[in-house]
Design a protein around this motif. Structure first.
Motif, PDB file in Angstrom:
ATOM      1  N   SER A 236      11.529 -41.336 -37.000  1.00 32.25           N
ATOM      2  CA  SER A 236      11.090 -39.946 -36.939  1.00 32.25           C
ATOM      3  C   SER A 236      10.614 -39.590 -35.537  1.00 32.25           C
ATOM      4  O   SER A 236      10.079 -40.436 -34.810  1.00 32.25           O
ATOM      5  CB  SER A 236       9.964 -39.693 -37.945  1.00 32.25           C
ATOM      6  OG  SER A 236       8.832 -40.483 -37.637  1.00 32.25           O
ATOM      7  N   THR A 237      10.862 -38.357 -35.182  1.00 33.04           N
ATOM      8  CA  THR A 237      10.342 -37.784 -33.937  1.00 33.04           C
ATOM      9  C   THR A 237       9.760 -36.420 -34.267  1.00 33.04           C
ATOM     10  O   THR A 237      10.333 -35.664 -35.057  1.00 33.04           O
ATOM     11  CB  THR A 237      11.451 -37.639 -32.882  1.00 33.04           C
ATOM     12  OG1 THR A 237      12.520 -36.845 -33.423  1.00 33.04           O
ATOM     13  CG2 THR A 237      11.986 -38.998 -32.458  1.00 33.04           C
ATOM     14  N   GLU A 238       8.633 -36.118 -33.662  1.00 33.32           N
ATOM     15  CA  GLU A 238       7.937 -34.866 -33.965  1.00 33.32           C
ATOM     16  C   GLU A 238       7.876 -33.999 -32.717  1.00 33.32           C
ATOM     17  O   GLU A 238       7.465 -34.447 -31.640  1.00 33.32           O
ATOM     18  CB  GLU A 238       6.530 -35.161 -34.475  1.00 33.32           C
ATOM     19  CG  GLU A 238       5.802 -33.933 -34.995  1.00 33.32           C
ATOM     20  CD  GLU A 238       4.493 -34.292 -35.675  1.00 33.32           C
ATOM     21  OE1 GLU A 238       3.781 -33.360 -36.098  1.00 33.32           O
ATOM     22  OE2 GLU A 238       4.186 -35.501 -35.785  1.00 33.32           O
ATOM     23  N   MET A 239       8.320 -32.756 -32.884  1.00 32.07           N
ATOM     24  CA  MET A 239       8.281 -31.777 -31.794  1.00 32.07           C
ATOM     25  C   MET A 239       7.604 -30.517 -32.319  1.00 32.07           C
ATOM     26  O   MET A 239       8.201 -29.758 -33.090  1.00 32.07           O
ATOM     27  CB  MET A 239       9.697 -31.458 -31.295  1.00 32.07           C
ATOM     28  CG  MET A 239      10.447 -32.674 -30.734  1.00 32.07           C
ATOM     29  SD  MET A 239      12.112 -32.261 -30.171  1.00 32.07           S
ATOM     30  CE  MET A 239      11.735 -31.081 -28.869  1.00 32.07           C
ATOM     31  N   GLY A 240       6.355 -30.349 -31.949  1.00 34.73           N
ATOM     32  CA  GLY A 240       5.602 -29.210 -32.455  1.00 34.73           C
ATOM     33  C   GLY A 240       5.383 -29.347 -33.947  1.00 34.73           C
ATOM     34  O   GLY A 240       4.835 -30.346 -34.423  1.00 34.73           O
ATOM     35  N   ASN A 241       5.840 -28.342 -34.689  1.00 37.48           N
ATOM     36  CA  ASN A 241       5.722 -28.375 -36.147  1.00 37.48           C
ATOM     37  C   ASN A 241       6.990 -28.882 -36.822  1.00 37.48           C
ATOM     38  O   ASN A 241       7.119 -28.793 -38.045  1.00 37.48           O
ATOM     39  CB  ASN A 241       5.393 -26.971 -36.686  1.00 37.48           C
ATOM     40  CG  ASN A 241       3.995 -26.531 -36.295  1.00 37.48           C
ATOM     41  OD1 ASN A 241       3.121 -27.362 -36.078  1.00 37.48           O
ATOM     42  ND2 ASN A 241       3.789 -25.221 -36.198  1.00 37.48           N
ATOM     43  N   GLN A 242       7.939 -29.384 -36.034  1.00 36.28           N
ATOM     44  CA  GLN A 242       9.197 -29.878 -36.572  1.00 36.28           C
ATOM     45  C   GLN A 242       9.201 -31.407 -36.568  1.00 36.28           C
ATOM     46  O   GLN A 242       8.942 -32.028 -35.535  1.00 36.28           O
ATOM     47  CB  GLN A 242      10.381 -29.358 -35.745  1.00 36.28           C
ATOM     48  CG  GLN A 242      10.510 -27.843 -35.722  1.00 36.28           C
ATOM     49  CD  GLN A 242      10.833 -27.277 -37.085  1.00 36.28           C
ATOM     50  OE1 GLN A 242      11.655 -27.824 -37.811  1.00 36.28           O
ATOM     51  NE2 GLN A 242      10.185 -26.174 -37.441  1.00 36.28           N
ATOM     52  N   LEU A 243       9.483 -31.986 -37.721  1.00 37.99           N
ATOM     53  CA  LEU A 243       9.559 -33.440 -37.853  1.00 37.99           C
ATOM     54  C   LEU A 243      11.004 -33.819 -38.158  1.00 37.99           C
ATOM     55  O   LEU A 243      11.529 -33.494 -39.223  1.00 37.99           O
ATOM     56  CB  LEU A 243       8.639 -33.929 -38.972  1.00 37.99           C
ATOM     57  CG  LEU A 243       8.623 -35.444 -39.223  1.00 37.99           C
ATOM     58  CD1 LEU A 243       8.060 -36.182 -38.013  1.00 37.99           C
ATOM     59  CD2 LEU A 243       7.810 -35.778 -40.470  1.00 37.99           C
ATOM     60  N   VAL A 258       6.299 -29.145 -40.648  1.00 35.90           N
ATOM     61  CA  VAL A 258       5.011 -29.721 -41.040  1.00 35.90           C
ATOM     62  C   VAL A 258       3.929 -29.208 -40.110  1.00 35.90           C
ATOM     63  O   VAL A 258       4.193 -28.745 -38.999  1.00 35.90           O
ATOM     64  CB  VAL A 258       5.047 -31.264 -40.989  1.00 35.90           C
ATOM     65  CG1 VAL A 258       6.047 -31.814 -41.985  1.00 35.90           C
ATOM     66  CG2 VAL A 258       5.373 -31.747 -39.584  1.00 35.90           C
ATOM     67  N   SER A 259       2.723 -29.291 -40.582  1.00 33.91           N
ATOM     68  CA  SER A 259       1.568 -28.972 -39.747  1.00 33.91           C
ATOM     69  C   SER A 259       0.550 -30.086 -39.922  1.00 33.91           C
ATOM     70  O   SER A 259       0.189 -30.440 -41.046  1.00 33.91           O
ATOM     71  CB  SER A 259       0.956 -27.627 -40.152  1.00 33.91           C
ATOM     72  OG  SER A 259       0.575 -27.629 -41.507  1.00 33.91           O
ATOM     73  N   ASN A 260       0.126 -30.665 -38.816  1.00 33.97           N
ATOM     74  CA  ASN A 260      -0.811 -31.789 -38.849  1.00 33.97           C
ATOM     75  C   ASN A 260      -0.262 -32.925 -39.716  1.00 33.97           C
ATOM     76  O   ASN A 260      -0.845 -33.310 -40.735  1.00 33.97           O
ATOM     77  CB  ASN A 260      -2.182 -31.344 -39.379  1.00 33.97           C
ATOM     78  CG  ASN A 260      -2.809 -30.279 -38.504  1.00 33.97           C
ATOM     79  OD1 ASN A 260      -2.671 -30.312 -37.271  1.00 33.97           O
ATOM     80  ND2 ASN A 260      -3.496 -29.323 -39.126  1.00 33.97           N
TER      81      ASN A 260
END
Length: 275
Positions: A236-243, A258-260
């Motif tokens: 997984s890679t997270e960019m801002g609110n996008q996972l 997602v958020s937090n």
């Protein structure tokens, strides 16, 4: 989608999953196999007792199977009508035993039915089979069969249907005494089992903690296979609110908003992606 998943049943109060999972299947082959079994088993019962009673018995047996499965296989996601189908087998057996005196060739019929049940339960010892749903459905159906499929004794029916001028031997009771005793015992055990199982499930009890050998009822490990549940691994890679997530076991990938993001949320999304 309604599959049986313990976390959502207990922590998100989605108790309806105990019923909805009965109508879901893990593919076309799974669906066709269960529907063929349903036709083979269900037609005779429906012809004798009507679709209302058998439909009610089918759904409650599926619930019983889901209940026992949830209490033991707490890390698995389960779908399928096998528990309900085993309930019909259990009902056929209890109906045969409860109404024993009205049948011919009863010993051959009982032996044949028991062999079929043993073979099907034996297949549940293979990996990736939810034998707890089979066992729970079978016993639920067995007791439900006593409660719903009890027949009046032959002499009572003859007395009710006797034509004018013919005097049938007087019979005061609609059912034999042993039938009434079995009905009371089955009703008590059925209610106690459903209530106790539901309470334990909603409290998050894992029955494996109280029975160290019970897991062998669903899968027996051999040199050919392992009974350990397959773990899901994702990148997984997270960019801002996008996972962005990719399941390593089946190659599927997806993007989630997602958020937090928390580890538990990522684990749940990975499990959903890999299922």
């Amino acid at each position: 989608m309604g599959a049986l998943q313990l976390d959502k049943v207990v922590h998100r109060h989605q108790v309806w999953r105990l019923f909805s999972c009965i109508w879901l299947h893990g593919g076309l082959v799974h669906l066709l196999a269960n529907m063929f079994s349903l036709v083979f088993i269900g037609i005779r019962l429906e012809q004798d007792f009507g679709f209302v009673r058998i439909g009610f018995l089918y759904v409650l047996s599926g619930f019983g199977g889901s209940l026992l499965s949830s209490l033991f296989l707490q890390s698995s996601i389960s779908v399928g009508a096998s528990g309900a189908l085993f309930g019909l087998l259990g009902a056929m057996l209890s109906e045969l035993l409860t109404n024993w005196t009205i049948y011919a060739n009863k010993f051959a019929a009982t032996l044949t039915l028991i062999v079929i049940i043993i073979i099907n339960l034996g297949a549940g010892f293979l990996p990736h089979m939810d034998n707890f749903a089979h066992i729970g459905g079978f016993f639920s159906g067995f007791f439900l069969g006593v409660v719903f499929l009890i027949r009046p004794q032959y002499k009572w029916v003859s007395q009710r249907n006797s034509y004018f001028g013919f005097v049938a031997p007087p019979v005061n009771s609609k059912h034999k005494r042993y039938q009434s005793v079995l009905w009371v015992i089955s009703f008590i055990l059925l209610c106690a089992g459903f209530i106790t199982g539901t309470v334990l499930l909603l409290r998050g009890v894992d029955l494996n903690d109280h029975c160290s050998w019970c897991h062998y009822l669903s899968c027996i490990p051999t040199t050919k296979w392992s009974c350990k549940p397959q773990e899901d691994y994702c990148e997984s890679t997270e960019m801002g609110n996008q996972l962005n997530m990719k399941c390593l076991s089946n190659g599927r990938s997806d993007t989630f908003s997602v958020s937090n993001s928390s580890p538990s949320q990522a684990e749940e999304l990975c499990s959903r992606l890999c299922s």
